[in-house]
Design a protein around this motif. Structure first.
Motif: not given
Length: 315
Positions: A212-215, A225-226, A240-241, A257-262
């Protein structure tokens, strides 16, 4: 004042070292590595056995970098540039250069098997990028050794899937007509190549995982993210970290991942319903919308499948 005198004078000023990365590197070369700018020295060279061992240890990096080196050389090779891929110690593992320029670059030590650390040849693109853990430009008299002041180098470090420096990619030229703008263009090219190599290494480390590519506004390297099939983060690039406040401990503990990305998730079993809805939609997609076939895949009756579809608002 000649180059050696200038380096000695600047390196002895603590204020200069604190405000200038180049001056800080010059000071390291003198106080830590015991070098003198007037020395006539070329980079340390590995034995054949040591070189083969270094290449074997970094074989995956060489493999994931080869296409980028070839692509970059097609762009800058005819402009009198030499490309080096090194490991985290500054050992030149791979090289690209035009045959007509080989004599000049070999004489300077820009060749496979040489070591371009600061301890070996003082301030230079590769060694200083690794020491400072950032992309650098070392243009002519910014080099520590007077013998290297004809060189202009643009280097970017490469990080592994854990965010550690694992390699560096460098473009060097000894052309007299290279100006500051040209070196900045080379610097951007080498940083772009390093970013693509980092992404290659990350995907290789987490082969089979969802990537997943994070903004990540302001980050020059990919924020990836893997994620496993349960939406738990398996790994993250350094960008990403930094963006998401992740470290090895938090990743090992397991974080969705859903928690990290809100991402919005309803309470009272919402996550389970979302997971069930997603699984149901995947099966229907594989069956190309054929409800009877989807029911057979799931091992349930058509009536049961229709009830689930209604409950989960799947059309």
């Amino acid at each position: 004042m000649n180059h050696s005198d200038h380096v000695n004078a600047v390196a002895q000023q603590l204020s200069a070292a604190a405000s200038s990365p180049v001056a800080a590197s010059w000071r390291r070369c003198m106080t830590i590595h015991g070098l003198s700018p007037e020395e006539q020295r070329t980079p340390w060279r590995l034995t054949e056995a040591e070189f083969l061992q270094a290449r074997e240890r970094s074989g995956h990096i060489i493999e994931e970098s080869r296409d980028e080196l070839d692509r970059l050389f097609l762009t800058v090779g005819k402009a009198g540039c030499c490309l080096l891929l090194t490991d985290e110690r500054g050992v030149a593992l791979e090289r690209r250069g035009a045959v007509g320029d080989d004599k000049d670059f070999r004489g300077l030590g820009l060749w496979s098997g040489t070591v371009w650390s600061e301890a070996s040849v003082g301030t230079n693109g590769i060694g200083t990028a690794i020491a400072d853990e950032r992309a650098v430009v070392i243009h002519r008299d910014q080099h520590f050794l007077s013998a290297n002041t004809g060189l202009s180098c643009a280097t970017a470090p490469i990080r592994d899937h854990l965010g550690r420096i694992t390699a560096a990619i460098d473009i060097s030229t000894c052309r007299d007509d290279v100006n500051d703008m040209a070196v900045l263009i080379l610097s951007q090219a080498v940083r772009d190549a390093a970013s693509r190599i980092e992404a290659n290494l990350f995907r290789r480390a987490f082969n089979g995982a969802r990537i997943l590519l994070v903004s990540s506004e302001g980050k020059s390297t990919p924020a990836l993210l893997a994620i496993d099939r349960d939406d738990l983060v398996l790994g993250a690039t350094r960008a990403a970290r930094q963006t998401l406040g992740l470290d090895d401990r938090r990743i090992a503990a397991g974080v969705p991942a859903a928690d990290l990305l809100h991402e919005d998730r309803s309470s009272n079993g919402g996550d389970l319903l979302d997971a069930e809805r997603a699984a149901l939609r995947r099966v229907l997609s594989r069956a190309r919308g054929n409800v009877s076939q989807a029911a057979d895949i799931l091992g349930i009756s058509r009536a049961t499948l229709y009830r689930k579809m209604k409950k989960l608002s799947v059309e």
